[in-house]
Enzyme design. Sequence first.
Site, PDB file in Angstrom:
ATOM      1  N   LYS A  95       0.819  -1.222   0.000  1.00  0.00           N
ATOM      2  CA  LYS A  95       0.000   0.000   0.000  1.00  0.00           C
ATOM      3  C   LYS A  95       0.847   1.265   0.000  1.00  0.00           C
ATOM      4  O   LYS A  95       2.023   1.246   0.367  1.00  0.00           O
ATOM      5  CB  LYS A  95      -1.015  -0.043   1.141  1.00  0.00           C
ATOM      6  CG  LYS A  95      -2.127  -1.040   0.764  1.00  0.00           C
ATOM      7  CD  LYS A  95      -3.327  -1.024   1.632  1.00  0.00           C
ATOM      8  CE  LYS A  95      -4.348  -2.019   1.047  1.00  0.00           C
ATOM      9  NZ  LYS A  95      -5.364  -2.412   2.001  1.00  0.00           N
ATOM     10  N   ARG A  99      -3.850 -10.275   4.552  1.00  0.00           N
ATOM     11  CA  ARG A  99      -4.255 -10.266   3.134  1.00  0.00           C
ATOM     12  C   ARG A  99      -3.094  -9.680   2.342  1.00  0.00           C
ATOM     13  O   ARG A  99      -2.810  -8.481   2.452  1.00  0.00           O
ATOM     14  CB  ARG A  99      -5.520  -9.410   2.976  1.00  0.00           C
ATOM     15  CG  ARG A  99      -6.070  -9.415   1.565  1.00  0.00           C
ATOM     16  CD  ARG A  99      -7.294  -8.509   1.469  1.00  0.00           C
ATOM     17  NE  ARG A  99      -7.810  -8.486   0.126  1.00  0.00           N
ATOM     18  CZ  ARG A  99      -7.309  -7.770  -0.872  1.00  0.00           C
ATOM     19  NH1 ARG A  99      -6.255  -6.988  -0.669  1.00  0.00           N
ATOM     20  NH2 ARG A  99      -7.844  -7.822  -2.066  1.00  0.00           N
TER      21      ARG A  99
END
Length: 427
Positions: A218, A253
Site C-alpha cells: 500500500k 491479506r
Amino acid sequence: MHTALVSCPFTVMGVINVTPDSFSDGGRYLDPEAAVAHGLALAADGAAILDVGGESTRPGAGPVPVQEELRRVVPVIEALACAGGDFALSIDTTKMDVARAAMDAGARMVNDVSALRSDPSMAALVAERGAGCCLMHMRGEPRTMQDEPRYDDVVSDVKAFLEERLAFAVGEGVPEGKIWLDPGIGFGKTAAHNLELLRRLDEIVAIGLPVVVGTSRKSFLGKLTGGRAEGERLPGTIATSVLAWERGASVFRVHDVAAVVDALVVTAATVGSPIVGGNMIDEHDPPDPDDEIDGGGFDPEDEDEIAEPAVTVEITGLSLFTRHGVTPPERELGQRLLLDVTFELTDCDAMVTDRVEDTVDYADVCEQVALAAQERSYKTLERLCNAIAGRLMERYGADSVRVKATKPEPPIALPVQEVSVEVWREA
Ligand code: HH2
C-alpha cells in the site's frame, strides 16, 4: 509446495485481482487462466484463503457494472473450486449479486470492504448461506475516500465503526463466529492514520474477533520509504505484517504470500507460542524412549508409588476462539469453544509452605491452555484436547490431566444445546 517446520498461528489470504486497474497488479490476472494459475501458486506458497476480486478499490476507482464483475470473477472461482486444494475461497465484493454467484461457484466467504453497507441485502445472504464474512472499515467510498480524511481519534473511530457493523451483522443473523474484522488500512486514511492503527491494533483486537490486516504494497509504505514503487514495497509489507501479528492480528491479506508466510513463521517461532520448557514443539519429533523408564507395576518399596496427598487444580468455562473443524473453511474461520481442565499434582509444596510461589499460577494455566488450543488448527476436538493435556503435563509435571472441550450450538440439523469431548491422560 511450501512446508513450514513449525505450526502457524496465523492465516494468510492471497490476493487475486481479476481487474485491469488494481493499484499494484492491475491487468496481470485479467485472463482467467492466468488468475487460476496465480491462485494455485499462492496456495502452494501457503495461502489458506484465496481472495478473488473483480473491482479495484484503489483511491479514485469508479464502480464496475455488476455484469462485468461477474464475468471477471465467476469463471476463476469455479475453476479454483474445481481444482480443489487445502484452501478456502473468498469473494472480495460489495455487491450481493456477485457474492451470490461467487458462493454458487464455490466461495465460502465474503470480503466486503463496505462492511455490508453498500448492498442492504448482503447481510441476509451471508447469513442464509452460512458464509464467513470480513467486515472492513472504510471512510466514504473509494472514489472520494482519500479526500482529506479526518478522525477525532482514528483508532477509537474505527473500533466504534467495527463494533456497530458487527452488531448489525449479528442482528441480521450472521453468527459472531463467522465474522472477521479489518481496520481497512489505506481506506480513507493518511499514512499517519495507518501507522496509528497498526501501533494500537491491540485495541481493535480487544473486540474479540479475528482481525484481518491488509498492508500489502500500500501507498503509505511507498511514502515512508522515499517513494518506492508498488513492486518494491515487500519489506514494508513484511515489517507491518509481523508487527500486526505481534499485536494480535491473525489474518494477513497479501500479494506476496511466500515471503510473508516465511516472515510470520520465523516470528511465531521466535517470540510465539510453540515453546514448552525451553523446547520447540515439533510435531515430527519421535517419542523420547526415556519416557518409558518406569516399566509399570506397583512396587511397595518404591516411595514414589506410595500414595501422597494430591492437589487437584480445576479451571472451568475458559472461552476461547479456536481454529478446528473438519472442513478447511471451518478451520480458517474458527469457532468458539468452552474448555474445562482438571489436573492433579502430588508435588505441590504450597500445601505445606502456604507460599504463593509454590502453587501453580492459574493465569499461566489459562494462558498455556489458550496457546496450546490456538497455535494450530485441528480437525478433531480429541486431538485439540490431547494437545492441551500434553502441554499441561509437561509444564506442571501433572500426574493426570482431564480436558473437556464443549462446543455450544453445534451446526447440526437437530436442536442440540452443546456437544463436548473429554480426554483424560495419566503420566
Ligand atoms: N485491501 C484491498 C482490497 N480489499 N479487503 C480487506 N479486507 N482488507 C484490505 O486491506 C483490502 C481489501 C486493496 O488491495 P488490492 O485488492 O490489491 O487492490 P485493488 O483494490 O486496487 O484491486
